[in-house]
Design an enzyme around this catalytic site. Structure first.
Site, PDB file in Angstrom:
ATOM      1  N   LYS A 253     -15.020   3.874  77.156  1.00 54.10           N
ATOM      2  CA  LYS A 253     -14.678   2.189  77.009  1.00 54.10           C
ATOM      3  C   LYS A 253     -12.887   2.178  77.467  1.00 54.10           C
ATOM      4  O   LYS A 253     -12.938   1.107  78.322  1.00 54.10           O
ATOM      5  CB  LYS A 253     -14.890   1.937  75.644  1.00 54.10           C
ATOM      6  CG  LYS A 253     -16.121   1.929  75.023  1.00 54.10           C
ATOM      7  CD  LYS A 253     -16.287   1.478  73.543  1.00 54.10           C
ATOM      8  CE  LYS A 253     -15.665   2.259  72.680  1.00 54.10           C
ATOM      9  NZ  LYS A 253     -15.950   3.799  72.369  1.00 54.10           N
ATOM     10  N   SER A 571     -33.106   2.300  57.433  1.00 59.68           N
ATOM     11  CA  SER A 571     -33.958   3.081  58.302  1.00 59.68           C
ATOM     12  C   SER A 571     -33.965   4.593  57.894  1.00 59.68           C
ATOM     13  O   SER A 571     -35.087   5.191  58.135  1.00 59.68           O
ATOM     14  CB  SER A 571     -33.185   3.179  59.506  1.00 59.68           C
ATOM     15  OG  SER A 571     -32.092   4.005  59.880  1.00 59.68           O
ATOM     16  N   LYS A 614     -29.859   7.424  68.468  1.00 56.72           N
ATOM     17  CA  LYS A 614     -30.744   8.375  67.686  1.00 56.72           C
ATOM     18  C   LYS A 614     -31.458   9.492  68.534  1.00 56.72           C
ATOM     19  O   LYS A 614     -31.541  10.572  67.996  1.00 56.72           O
ATOM     20  CB  LYS A 614     -31.688   7.683  66.753  1.00 56.72           C
ATOM     21  CG  LYS A 614     -30.843   6.776  65.710  1.00 56.72           C
ATOM     22  CD  LYS A 614     -32.035   5.893  64.822  1.00 56.72           C
ATOM     23  CE  LYS A 614     -30.971   5.082  63.775  1.00 56.72           C
ATOM     24  NZ  LYS A 614     -31.676   4.141  62.893  1.00 56.72           N
TER      25      LYS A 614
HETATM   26  P1  ADP Z   1     -13.443   5.668  74.377  1.00 61.95           P
HETATM   27  O1  ADP Z   1     -12.468   4.643  74.850  1.00 61.95           O
HETATM   28  O2  ADP Z   1     -14.851   4.949  74.478  1.00 61.95           O
HETATM   29  O3  ADP Z   1     -13.245   6.361  73.106  1.00 61.95           O
HETATM   30  P2  ADP Z   1     -12.510   7.106  76.663  1.00 61.95           P
HETATM   31  O4  ADP Z   1     -12.320   5.958  77.814  1.00 61.95           O
HETATM   32  O5  ADP Z   1     -11.138   7.459  75.974  1.00 61.95           O
HETATM   33  O6  ADP Z   1     -13.279   6.827  75.418  1.00 61.95           O
HETATM   34  O7  ADP Z   1     -12.877   8.539  77.425  1.00 61.95           O
HETATM   35  C1  ADP Z   1     -12.729   9.548  76.721  1.00 61.95           C
HETATM   36  C2  ADP Z   1     -12.385  10.555  78.294  1.00 61.95           C
HETATM   37  O8  ADP Z   1     -13.686  10.888  78.785  1.00 61.95           O
HETATM   38  C3  ADP Z   1     -11.552   9.980  79.178  1.00 61.95           C
HETATM   39  O9  ADP Z   1     -10.808  10.897  79.581  1.00 61.95           O
HETATM   40  C4  ADP Z   1     -12.322   9.444  80.119  1.00 61.95           C
HETATM   41  O10 ADP Z   1     -11.707   9.311  81.548  1.00 61.95           O
HETATM   42  C5  ADP Z   1     -13.573  10.166  80.198  1.00 61.95           C
HETATM   43  N1  ADP Z   1     -14.615   9.507  80.433  1.00 61.95           N
HETATM   44  C6  ADP Z   1     -15.330   8.734  79.821  1.00 61.95           C
HETATM   45  N2  ADP Z   1     -16.631   8.430  80.261  1.00 61.95           N
HETATM   46  C7  ADP Z   1     -16.718   8.686  81.566  1.00 61.95           C
HETATM   47  C8  ADP Z   1     -17.584   8.623  82.560  1.00 61.95           C
HETATM   48  N3  ADP Z   1     -18.703   8.133  82.560  1.00 61.95           N
HETATM   49  N4  ADP Z   1     -17.231   9.386  83.918  1.00 61.95           N
HETATM   50  C9  ADP Z   1     -16.089  10.163  83.876  1.00 61.95           C
HETATM   51  N5  ADP Z   1     -15.158  10.270  82.727  1.00 61.95           N
HETATM   52  C10 ADP Z   1     -15.519   9.748  81.769  1.00 61.95           C
END
Ligand code: ADP
Length: 664
Positions: A253, A571, A614
């Site tokens: 996100k 659930s 799930k």
């Molecule tokens: P969130 O905000 O959902 O908790 P983050 O954006 O902080 O997650 O993601 C955690 C790590 O995983 C980051 O280093 C991000 O760059 C990496 N990441 C997450 N999703 C992907 C993806 N689809 N492809 C490549 N890297 C990803």
């Protein structure tokens, strides 16, 4: 030793003169400039030795440091945006598609110039007005009569209409009425050579923004249009378009939010709502407080140095519990396009236009977000990754990133596919990839340290054995495999803040007086499901081969371990029913069959939420068979093949169908 005098004490007049010059030169909006001048006047009256003077000085300095009119120019190239999103993110196709659509619409709307339509049957008048307004930077269109003016209004959205009163078949007054009715957001200014007091009154009654009589000064028209535009409310279609990214931690996100800012060429900043305790954190403290400060929103804008950054408001679902004041209304003022044009931070005490800020809200779950806020957001759901997706993301992004991050070279360290799989499976237990990234970081850090040791720099290949050497013994054993099926213990699937998870519902019986004991993380909803499950079994005792009076002289105790979020309570109904049935029939429940479904007293199975999370949780735990309500068929059909792979999904309508799947 030298003494420095504070300049404001030695030369208050000079300080004030400097400030006055800054106020004039700062391109402040008119209303803010007024406030600043008033503040300066107050300061010039009170002495520099008083505390108020310092407070006032700090305030003015802050006011002047804000980017009132400074904006970065948006990069509107959608292809480039798509490339940037793809470069940083593996998978997430549907999410990226929706983000791009959202961007396209938002950017088009935010960046369109103000539009003015001139309706006048006199060509000279049209041309003059068009010339003046064009120079103001508006998009100007002109029409010789009301009919073609209306056609133009159907074709495009206009902010202001300038119309003559007397012309052709349809006059200005009728045009005014039609515009007010069909395009309530559009302001109408009447310009006429046949002004009479009654006609002016009539026009204002019918909702005209203003009434100008010919001959007019061009300046007058220019000012009036400017005023009309200042007051314009955003058209209905821009409402409710704050993006909300909802899903478990570590699913991309934040990083998608960053990528959006990068694609648009905007500044990016993040505000963690999770830890906020006080409305003043959002809206600032009044200046009467000692040590008063502006709220985080204004702070972030100042830090970004531009009035149109992308601001991510993190963990909206975590605000609320012990919050002082009403967080929802404070946030509405920030997020609602109707209100945020003139957001008033208590410290600033002057309206700041937040309408070109792009807000993205994140949340782990949506249930706890007040409806008023949720209604204004376009929710995009993020969900966990499959094992294969995690491995792919690790290979492409996390491993190279961590290697570089720890000062190593990517051709010096290699992770084998088995090693990555082992880390995912044995050292993490999550829907997203946060811990996976941390584990990879730990391995890289240890390699970096070793490379400084006696053996020095060398090629390192991280294989499964090396993983254990670096990370120690496996830390997660959340599998269903490796333990025997047991009587009175059924496997369930629940949705949690962090995605999905498996739980083991336990049932035990003892001598007693027909009591149902419940312990563990049982909210009221789950209590009701347990009651329903027991009543269903009692009323159908015979069909399960149980004596009618099995409940006489005994108590039944149900324990649901913590982890499930309360909302997901119902659930667990089917899992509770199976644990109890297993207990009463003495048939062990299969550990590798995981259940989720709400049940009714008559034994029907009702649909549940969070199916994808799930199913992913089931796969993480090596579950073979998942039992879900038939009414969730549409959710199952939506799952990509790679999510469904390797798991047997059984859809059921009634509890009776589940018995033989679960009980040996
Ligand atoms: P969130 O905000 O959902 O908790 P983050 O954006 O902080 O997650 O993601 C955690 C790590 O995983 C980051 O280093 C991000 O760059 C990496 N990441 C997450 N999703 C992907 C993806 N689809 N492809 C490549 N890297 C990803």
């Amino acid at each position: 030793m030298k003494f420095f005098k504070r300049s404001d004490e030695s030369e208050p007049d000079k300080t004030l003169d400097d400030l006055r010059a800054r106020v004039t030169g700062a391109r402040l909006p008119a209303s803010v400039e007024r406030i600043a001048s008033q503040e300066l006047d107050v300061l010039s009256k009170i002495g520099p030795s008083s505390a108020e003077f310092t407070i006032g000085l700090t305030y003015l300095d802050y006011l002047l440091s804000l980017p009132w009119q400074t904006k970065t120019e948006d990069n509107l190239d959608i292809d480039r945006a798509e490339k940037i999103l793809n470069e940083n993110h593996y998978g997430l196709e549907r999410i990226k598609e929706r983000v791009l659509e959202h961007l396209a619409v938002k950017v088009l709307r935010m960046n369109r110039k103000a539009r003015v339509l001139i309706v006048d049957d006199e060509e000279i008048a049209r041309k003059n007005l068009a010339h003046v307004l064009d120079r103001e930077g508006y998009d100007v269109a002109a029409a010789p009569d009301a009919e073609s003016g209306l056609r133009e209004l159907e074709r495009l959205e206009f902010d202001v209409v300038l119309t003559d009163l007397r012309m052709g078949k349809v006059g200005g007054m009728d045009l005014l009425e039609t515009v007010r009715r069909r395009h309530p957001e559009t302001r109408v200014i009447i310009v006429t050579g046949f002004a009479t007091v009654p006609s002016a009154i009539e026009a204002m009654k019918k909702g005209a923004f203003h009434y100008i009589t010919k001959p007019y000064k061009l300046d007058e028209v220019r000012d009036m249009v400017r005023q009309a535009l200042e007051k314009r409310t955003l058209a209905a279609s821009t409402r409710g378009t704050v993006l909300c990214f909802a899903g478990p931690p570590g699913t991309g996100k934040t990083s998608l939010g960053r990528a959006i800012a990068l694609a648009l060429g905007r500044k990016f900043s993040r505000i963690a709502l999770g830890g906020m305790k006080d409305e003043a954190d959002i809206r600032g403290h009044r200046r009467t407080y000692v040590g008063a400060r502006p709220g985080r929103v204004i702070e972030e804008i100042r830090r970004a140095g531009s009035a149109n950054p992308v601001i991510m408001l993190d963990e909206l679902d975590k605000v609320g519990q012990d919050f002082k004041g009403d967080p929802a209304s404070a946030l509405l003022e920030v997020l609602d396009p109707e209100q945020n044009r003139s957001f008033v931070d208590h410290y600033l005490d002057a309206p700041f236009d937040l309408s070109s800020v792009m807000f993205i809200v994140t949340a782990n779950v949506l249930d706890t977000i007040p409806a008023a806020l949720r209604d204004r957001m376009e929710v995009i759901e993020f969900s966990g990754f499959t094992q294969e997706e995690k491995a792919e993301i690790a290979r492409r992004f996390l491993v190279p990133k961590q290697i570089r991050d720890k000062g190593l070279a990517t051709d010096q360290v290699a992770f084998t596919a088995d090693a990555v799989d082992r880390i995912i499976h044995e050292y993490t237990h999550e829907a997203g990839i946060r811990n996976l990234e941390r584990r990879i970081a730990t391995v890289c850090r240890k390699i970096a340290k070793e490379s400084l040791g006696p053996e020095g720099r060398r090629q390192v290949t991280v294989d499964p054995a090396a993983v254990e050497r670096f990370l120690g013994k496996r830390s997660h054993q959340h599998d269903v495999v490796g333990e025997h099926d047991r009587v009175g213990v059924a496997t369930g699937l629940v949705r949690t803040e962090t995605g999905g998870d498996i739980i083991f519902v336990e049932a035990a019986k003892m001598k007693g007086r027909k009591e149902l004991l419940l312990t563990g993380s049982l909210g009221d909803v789950m209590r009701e499901s347990a009651q329903a499950a027991l009543s269903y079994i009692r009323s159908n005792a015979a069909s399960f081969g149980l004596p009618e009076d099995f409940f006489e002289n005994q108590d039944i105790h149900i324990h649901v371990p913590s982890g499930a979020i309360q909302k997901d309570g119902p659930s667990a109904g089917i899992t509770i029913a199976m644990a109890v049935l297993s207990l009463l029939t003495g048939r062990p429940a299969r550990r590798d069959v995981a259940l989720s479904g709400e049940i009714t007293l008559t034994g029907r199975v009702l649909p549940v939420a969070g199916v994808r999370d799930k199913v992913l949780a089931a796969k993480r735990a090596s579950v073979r068979t998942v039992v879900l309500p038939a009414k969730n068929r549409a959710d199952i059909d939506e799952l990509p093949e790679r999510v469904r792979q390797g798991i047997d999904i059984r859809l059921v309508d009634a509890v009776s169908e589940v018995v033989d799947i679960v009980l040996a």
